[in-house]
Design a protein around this motif. Structure first.
Motif, short mmCIF file in Angstrom:
data_model
loop_
_atom_site.label_atom_id
_atom_site.label_comp_id
_atom_site.label_asym_id
_atom_site.label_seq_id
_atom_site.Cartn_x
_atom_site.Cartn_y
_atom_site.Cartn_z
N ASP A 281 -3.76 -46.30 43.36
CA ASP A 281 -4.11 -45.34 42.29
C ASP A 281 -4.05 -45.94 40.89
N PRO A 282 -4.82 -46.96 40.60
CA PRO A 282 -5.84 -47.58 41.44
C PRO A 282 -5.28 -48.65 42.37
N LEU A 283 -6.03 -48.92 43.43
CA LEU A 283 -5.70 -50.02 44.31
C LEU A 283 -5.63 -51.30 43.49
N THR A 284 -4.50 -52.01 43.57
CA THR A 284 -4.29 -53.22 42.78
C THR A 284 -3.93 -54.37 43.70
N LEU A 285 -4.72 -55.44 43.61
CA LEU A 285 -4.61 -56.57 44.52
C LEU A 285 -4.35 -57.86 43.75
N LEU A 286 -3.55 -58.74 44.34
CA LEU A 286 -3.32 -60.08 43.80
C LEU A 286 -3.96 -61.09 44.73
N ASP A 287 -4.75 -62.01 44.18
CA ASP A 287 -5.33 -63.05 45.01
C ASP A 287 -5.40 -64.36 44.23
N GLY A 288 -4.85 -65.42 44.84
CA GLY A 288 -4.72 -66.70 44.14
C GLY A 288 -5.95 -67.58 44.20
N ALA A 383 -9.94 -49.34 35.04
CA ALA A 383 -10.44 -49.01 36.37
C ALA A 383 -10.36 -47.52 36.66
N GLY A 384 -9.33 -46.86 36.13
CA GLY A 384 -9.11 -45.45 36.43
C GLY A 384 -8.46 -45.28 37.79
N PRO A 385 -7.93 -44.11 38.09
CA PRO A 385 -7.16 -43.90 39.32
C PRO A 385 -7.96 -44.12 40.60
N ASP A 386 -9.28 -44.01 40.53
CA ASP A 386 -10.11 -44.18 41.73
C ASP A 386 -10.73 -45.57 41.81
N GLY A 387 -10.38 -46.45 40.87
CA GLY A 387 -10.98 -47.78 40.83
C GLY A 387 -10.16 -48.80 41.59
N VAL A 388 -10.51 -50.08 41.36
CA VAL A 388 -9.84 -51.20 42.02
C VAL A 388 -9.60 -52.29 40.98
N VAL A 389 -8.40 -52.86 41.02
CA VAL A 389 -8.05 -53.95 40.11
C VAL A 389 -7.72 -55.18 40.95
#
Length: 413
Positions: A281-288, A383-389
């Protein structure tokens, strides 16, 4: 040594930089009683996917009843993450003791060297890892190479199986200007009469080098497919390919695999900092992802996690020795906006430089937020609550976000 003293010792060795060659490492092994010969080993080399594949091979072997070690690089939060026994990072006390043994051996080796030559940080850490894995009586250790293969400190192990994950144009200053040159450096780890397991999608020039090396050394080649044959818990198409490679490598070592053990490993293994979800909320991902091939693998996998109408915002930092233009070109078409920041690594490109490059490439609207955690918070607002980071571009950025986020995440995210 305590774990804190061990970390300080290793950081002090950064002053002396990288020095290629295996003479110092061989001397360290002799001083430590040849620990690298007290366990079986599988050697993993390549440009992308090494850490994931190493963890996955170790997970499969462990679930076949073997006492399994792993040596990884780099780390995210502490050097101790690089050495694992079964499914656990090395405990602080064991890590400190292992570095203490390596430091004593390094002191002896340094006295025997000429001029300004001395043991490097990676050599000391690798020696400590091999010493501890031997002390723990592991049956087999999966060893990830640092840079290249031929002169990498890990290339003192008598591995039975070698694994090539991928080859891309990276570190050309040290490894050579072409894919064939880089492949030759990495594949020097192939041992006489061993088995080399090749990842999928390799360039024909790389495959040709592999065939030539294995023919010269009487080694067998096994080509891994792209499908793992089981459900993989780690996110991303690239992780399914990595697990397919890991499965082939484990089979090359064991000869036969138990389907249940493979399925359990696939379901349970996770790789920190690779499509790692830290909040919603929003989906938040870490990628190296830190090179163009890695960024393309990331963008290929995002549609599995992101709906077609979801707004994607990236938080980005890239080191100055990377192909920033290639990385931006791969990532930006998926983004509605980007927030540019800087990791604590002194080699991080200044955010204004990244912003200028992004504009030249026709990228989306961009902002600069110097502090990484606040940059991530700003991306979440955009991104907003429905977005993706997605935070990406450098493992150092991921490390900064994981470290500083411990105490501040509740207030900022």
């Amino acid at each position: 040594m305590t774990s804190r003293e061990a970390e300080r010792y290793l950081l002090s060795l950064e002053l002396f930089g990288m020095r290629f060659g295996l003479d110092r490492m061989r001397r360290l092994m002799t001083a430590l009683g040849r620990p690298e010969r007290r366990f079986d080993s599988i050697h993993v080399v390549g440009t992308n996917g090494k850490s994931s594949t190493t963890r996955m091979i170790a997970a499969i072997l462990k679930r076949h009843g073997l006492r399994t070690g792993a040596y990884l690089s780099p780390h995210l939060l502490s050097f101790g993450e690089r050495v694992r026994v079964d499914d656990s990072d090395l405990e602080s006390a064991s890590f400190g003791a292992a570095i203490g043994r390596a430091a004593h051996a390094a002191e002896l080796v340094d006295r025997s060297l000429e001029g300004e030559d001395r043991v490097t940080q990676f050599e000391a850490l690798t020696a400590a890892a091999f010493s501890e894995l031997a002390r723990r009586s592991v049956d087999v250790a999966v060893i990830e190479a640092g840079l290249g293969g031929r002169y990498d400190a890990t290339n003192v192990i008598p591995s039975k199986v070698q694994v090539l994950t991928s080859v891309g144009l990276e570190h050309t200053r040290w490894l050579g200007p072409t894919l064939a040159d880089i492949a030759a450096e990495k594949l020097d780890v192939v041992q006489e009469g061993a088995t080399l397991v090749l990842g999928s999608g390799l360039h024909p020039d790389v495959t040709a080098v592999a065939v030539e090396v294995c023919t010269q050394r009487g080694a067998e080649i096994v080509a891994a497919g792209t499908e793992p044959g089981v459900a993989v818990g780690a996110y991303g198409a690239f992780q399914r390919r990595n697990f397919a490679l890991a499965r082939a490598a484990a089979e090359a070592y064991l000869g036969r695999l138990d389907a249940g053990a493979v399925a359990a490993a696939a379901a349970e293994v996770r790789v920190p900092g690779r499509l790692q979800q830290i909040t919603s909320d929003p989906l938040t991902l870490l990628d190296g992802a830190h090179n163009p091939d890695g960024m393309r693998a990331l963008t290929e996998s995002l549609p599995e996690l992101v709906g077609g109408d979801q707004r994607i915002v990236a938080t980005l930092s890239i080191l100055d020795d990377k192909d920033a233009a290639g990385m931006l070109a791969a990532l930006m078409p998926m983004c509605a906006a980007i927030v540019l920041t800087s990791s604590q690594n002194p080699r991080a490109l200044p955010p204004p430089t990244l912003q200028s490059l992004a504009r030249q490439l026709g990228g989306p609207p961009s902002e600069i937020v110097a502090d990484p955690l606040r940059a991530l918070a700003r991306a979440r607002e955009l991104a907003g609550p429905d977005g993706v980071v997605i935070a990406t571009g450098s493992l150092y950025l991921i490390a900064d976000l994981m470290a500083t986020g411990r105490g501040q995440r509740a207030n900022i995210l």
